[in-house]
Design a protein around this motif. Structure first.
Motif, PDB file in Angstrom:
ATOM      1  N   THR A   1     -71.486  17.949  -6.780  1.00 58.59           N
ATOM      2  CA  THR A   1     -70.891  19.489  -6.226  1.00 58.59           C
ATOM      3  C   THR A   1     -71.480  20.083  -7.492  1.00 58.59           C
ATOM      4  N   SER A   2     -71.334  20.881  -8.232  1.00 55.60           N
ATOM      5  CA  SER A   2     -71.920  22.106  -8.643  1.00 55.60           C
ATOM      6  C   SER A   2     -70.789  21.796 -10.587  1.00 55.60           C
ATOM      7  N   GLU A   3     -70.538  21.495  -9.658  1.00 53.24           N
ATOM      8  CA  GLU A   3     -69.349  21.869 -11.591  1.00 53.24           C
ATOM      9  C   GLU A   3     -70.028  20.694 -11.730  1.00 53.24           C
ATOM     10  N   ALA A   4     -70.115  19.221 -11.344  1.00 51.32           N
ATOM     11  CA  ALA A   4     -70.572  17.924 -11.906  1.00 51.32           C
ATOM     12  C   ALA A   4     -71.791  18.184 -13.079  1.00 51.32           C
ATOM     13  N   ILE A   5     -72.330  18.916 -11.770  1.00 51.02           N
ATOM     14  CA  ILE A   5     -73.953  18.890 -12.146  1.00 51.02           C
ATOM     15  C   ILE A   5     -73.633  20.275 -13.483  1.00 51.02           C
ATOM     16  N   ALA A   6     -73.012  21.422 -13.879  1.00 49.92           N
ATOM     17  CA  ALA A   6     -72.572  22.135 -14.581  1.00 49.92           C
ATOM     18  C   ALA A   6     -72.163  21.035 -16.085  1.00 49.92           C
ATOM     19  N   THR A   7     -71.738  20.091 -15.666  1.00 45.47           N
ATOM     20  CA  THR A   7     -70.463  19.629 -16.762  1.00 45.47           C
ATOM     21  C   THR A   7     -71.532  18.488 -17.400  1.00 45.47           C
ATOM     22  N   GLU A   8     -72.360  18.210 -16.760  1.00 46.45           N
ATOM     23  CA  GLU A   8     -73.569  17.134 -16.856  1.00 46.45           C
ATOM     24  C   GLU A   8     -74.748  18.080 -18.243  1.00 46.45           C
ATOM     25  N   LEU A   9     -74.608  19.005 -17.765  1.00 43.40           N
ATOM     26  CA  LEU A   9     -75.932  19.686 -18.313  1.00 43.40           C
ATOM     27  C   LEU A   9     -74.771  20.647 -19.551  1.00 43.40           C
ATOM     28  N   GLU A  10     -74.094  20.304 -19.769  1.00 39.81           N
ATOM     29  CA  GLU A  10     -73.255  21.122 -20.868  1.00 39.81           C
ATOM     30  C   GLU A  10     -73.450  20.062 -21.811  1.00 39.81           C
ATOM     31  N   LYS A  11     -73.636  18.769 -21.298  1.00 39.97           N
ATOM     32  CA  LYS A  11     -73.463  16.779 -21.997  1.00 39.97           C
ATOM     33  C   LYS A  11     -74.529  17.289 -23.003  1.00 39.97           C
ATOM     34  N   ALA A  12     -75.505  18.095 -21.951  1.00 41.23           N
ATOM     35  CA  ALA A  12     -77.202  17.395 -22.960  1.00 41.23           C
ATOM     36  C   ALA A  12     -77.625  18.708 -23.997  1.00 41.23           C
ATOM     37  N   VAL A  13     -76.806  19.703 -22.866  1.00 41.48           N
ATOM     38  CA  VAL A  13     -77.301  21.203 -24.070  1.00 41.48           C
ATOM     39  C   VAL A  13     -76.140  21.404 -24.804  1.00 41.48           C
ATOM     40  N   GLY A  14     -75.097  21.438 -24.540  1.00 40.90           N
ATOM     41  CA  GLY A  14     -74.290  22.115 -25.093  1.00 40.90           C
ATOM     42  C   GLY A  14     -73.786  23.715 -24.132  1.00 40.90           C
ATOM     43  N   GLN A  15     -74.402  23.849 -23.195  1.00 42.27           N
ATOM     44  CA  GLN A  15     -73.979  24.614 -22.211  1.00 42.27           C
ATOM     45  C   GLN A  15     -73.664  24.765 -20.726  1.00 42.27           C
ATOM     46  N   LYS A  16     -72.617  25.203 -19.775  1.00 36.33           N
ATOM     47  CA  LYS A  16     -72.886  25.121 -18.693  1.00 36.33           C
ATOM     48  C   LYS A  16     -74.091  25.758 -17.576  1.00 36.33           C
ATOM     49  N   ASP A  17     -75.183  26.693 -17.992  1.00 33.12           N
ATOM     50  CA  ASP A  17     -75.849  27.004 -17.246  1.00 33.12           C
ATOM     51  C   ASP A  17     -77.281  27.334 -17.938  1.00 33.12           C
ATOM     52  N   LEU A  18     -77.894  28.261 -17.121  1.00 34.44           N
ATOM     53  CA  LEU A  18     -78.947  28.389 -17.908  1.00 34.44           C
ATOM     54  C   LEU A  18     -80.199  29.473 -18.199  1.00 34.44           C
ATOM     55  N   ASP A  19     -80.929  29.374 -19.294  1.00 37.12           N
ATOM     56  CA  ASP A  19     -81.269  30.773 -18.815  1.00 37.12           C
ATOM     57  C   ASP A  19     -82.157  31.294 -17.970  1.00 37.12           C
ATOM     58  N   ALA A  20     -82.963  30.192 -17.901  1.00 37.24           N
ATOM     59  CA  ALA A  20     -83.958  30.748 -16.989  1.00 37.24           C
ATOM     60  C   ALA A  20     -84.475  29.377 -16.417  1.00 37.24           C
ATOM     61  N   ILE A  21     -84.600  29.388 -15.109  1.00 37.06           N
ATOM     62  CA  ILE A  21     -84.793  28.602 -14.325  1.00 37.06           C
ATOM     63  C   ILE A  21     -86.899  28.728 -13.349  1.00 37.06           C
ATOM     64  N   ILE A  22     -87.484  27.568 -13.140  1.00 38.38           N
ATOM     65  CA  ILE A  22     -88.392  27.862 -13.055  1.00 38.38           C
ATOM     66  C   ILE A  22     -88.181  26.721 -11.455  1.00 38.38           C
ATOM     67  N   ASP A  23     -88.207  27.154  -9.657  1.00 40.65           N
ATOM     68  CA  ASP A  23     -88.026  26.362  -8.868  1.00 40.65           C
ATOM     69  C   ASP A  23     -89.589  26.698  -8.175  1.00 40.65           C
ATOM     70  N   CYS A  24     -89.862  25.114  -7.800  1.00 41.87           N
ATOM     71  CA  CYS A  24     -90.794  24.583  -7.435  1.00 41.87           C
ATOM     72  C   CYS A  24     -90.848  24.472  -5.727  1.00 41.87           C
ATOM     73  N   ALA A  25     -89.345  23.895  -5.440  1.00 37.31           N
ATOM     74  CA  ALA A  25     -89.225  23.944  -3.946  1.00 37.31           C
ATOM     75  C   ALA A  25     -89.276  24.532  -2.793  1.00 37.31           C
ATOM     76  N   GLY A  26     -87.785  25.454  -4.050  1.00 37.09           N
ATOM     77  CA  GLY A  26     -87.257  26.916  -2.547  1.00 37.09           C
ATOM     78  C   GLY A  26     -86.771  26.248  -1.257  1.00 37.09           C
ATOM     79  N   ALA A  27     -86.322  25.298  -1.956  1.00 37.41           N
ATOM     80  CA  ALA A  27     -85.073  24.762  -0.893  1.00 37.41           C
ATOM     81  C   ALA A  27     -84.468  24.773  -0.501  1.00 37.41           C
ATOM     82  N   THR A  28     -82.967  25.479   0.144  1.00 36.27           N
ATOM     83  CA  THR A  28     -81.614  26.693   0.906  1.00 36.27           C
ATOM     84  C   THR A  28     -81.003  26.389  -0.331  1.00 36.27           C
ATOM     85  N   GLU A  29     -80.795  24.554  -0.279  1.00 40.48           N
ATOM     86  CA  GLU A  29     -79.580  24.316  -0.294  1.00 40.48           C
ATOM     87  C   GLU A  29     -79.797  24.029  -1.863  1.00 40.48           C
ATOM     88  N   MET A  30     -80.599  23.871  -2.381  1.00 43.96           N
ATOM     89  CA  MET A  30     -81.227  23.481  -3.981  1.00 43.96           C
ATOM     90  C   MET A  30     -81.321  25.328  -4.703  1.00 43.96           C
TER      91      MET A  30
END
Length: 351
Positions: free
Chosen positions: A229-258
């Motif tokens: 889930t997006s909540e689980a991914i945000a929790t992993e992100l916070e553990k890794a970098v200390g915040q639940k969100d991203l300042d910048a994104i480069i999307d190399c897939a452009g897949a709808t769900e992603m």
């Protein structure tokens, strides 16, 4: 010469013998030495682009092209600096030269643009005629199989990350997420390190092997997103970098769900650069885009300056490659592997 051509949409490309093309006075005939395979090659065959541009057949596919100068048109000036035998990369986006986009160097977004691999001439052939101004001379330290993917897979995310950098989205206190670790994403991770000004780089993907490639190419952290889930991914992100969100994104897939997932992770005043074209449409809430003052950047391929910069970085061994070589006779086989998502990095045909 041998060429791989579309004769009918939705059918395998035909590997056949056709005449070596003539060149116009301002063109150079390039003997192709290597050509990268892009997802858009399969999309072109399968009809993805037909609602936007129904290109008449036959079409010679392939647009990630490297080769050597074989013949020079009589009107090509000496100041072009090209001689027979020179190694070159073919820049995409051959513009009309007179529109406002061309006049500032962005020929790839010219309204009257021509694309190699999306018409009569492409890189899955032994020769291709190219307007001289769209050839970038390559350093002798580079192999042809290294130059070829840099003209798209290694070029497209570079321009996208330059846009994020120039918008002020990167820096030592920022976190950039790289989504889609395929042919483009492996390069995007490296550019995020090179251009990110100290930003932490986090790679997101569904495939463990692709996440391993991201780690090898310098990602600070990798996060598997399959069946989470997006909540689980945000929790992993916070553990890794200390915040639940991203300042910048480069999307190399452009897949709808992603993309819908990634937008949910974009922070306040965040910048999102998309270079991928797997999906067709997305549905995202409007309010977070407005009250968080987020910015979306469409970024398409790159221009001559971008390509020259990428080739220069590669010549200095600052860009590394994850690629698989194949032969001309294997084109349809590798197109099927591309469709199935079974290629790690970039597949490159070498003559």
């Amino acid at each position: 010469m041998k060429a791989a051509r579309i004769h009918e949409y939705g059918k395998p490309v035909v590997l056949e013998d056709i005449p070596v093309p003539d060149i116009q006075p301002d063109e150079i005939l390039v003997q192709v030495k290597a050509c990268g395979m892009c997802r858009s090659d399969a999309q072109l065959i399968d009809g993805y682009f037909r609602p936007f541009a129904d290109i008449p057949t036959p079409i010679t596919i392939g647009h990630e092209i490297s080769g050597v100068v074989s013949k020079i048109g009589k009107d090509v000036p000496k100041k072009a600096g090209l001689a027979e035998g020179d190694a070159v990369g073919v820049a995409p986006g051959w513009g009309d030269g007179v529109c406002r986009h061309c006049l500032v160097g962005n020929t790839h977004i010219c309204a009257n643009v021509r694309w190699p691999g999306f018409g009569p001439y492409g890189g899955f052939a032994e020769y291709i005629p190219v307007p001289a101004r769209y050839l970038v001379k390559a350093d002798k330290r580079l192999k042809f199989e290294q130059i070829a993917p840099l003209t798209d897979a290694g070029l497209t995310p570079y321009r996208g990350i330059k846009k994020l950098r120039d918008a002020g989205a990167l820096g030592p206190d920022r976190v950039i997420g790289v989504f889609g670790i395929g042919g483009l994403g492996a390069y995007a991770v490296q550019y995020a390190r090179l251009l990110g000004g100290g930003a932490k780089v986090v790679a997101f993907a569904r495939n463990a092997d692709k996440l391993a490639v991201a780690k090898e190419n310098g990602a600070d952290h990798v996060i598997a997103i399959k069946n989470k889930t997006s909540e689980a991914i945000a929790t992993e992100l916070e553990k890794a970098v200390g915040q639940k969100d991203l300042d910048a994104i480069i999307d190399c897939a452009g897949a709808t769900e992603m993309m819908e997932l990634a937008f949910g992770l974009l922070g306040i005043s965040g910048h999102y650069a998309n270079v991928g074209l797997v999906g067709e449409r997305i549905s995202v809430p409007l309010l977070p885009r407005v009250n968080r003052e987020q910015t979306f950047h469409g970024s398409y391929w790159g221009n001559n300056v971008d390509l020259a910069e990428v080739l220069s970085l590669a010549a200095e061994d600052k860009v590394h490659h994850t690629s698989k070589l194949f032969k001309f006779e294997q084109i349809n086989e590798y197109l099927d592997l591309m469709r199935a998502g079974d290629i790690i990095g970039r597949a490159v045909m070498k003559w």
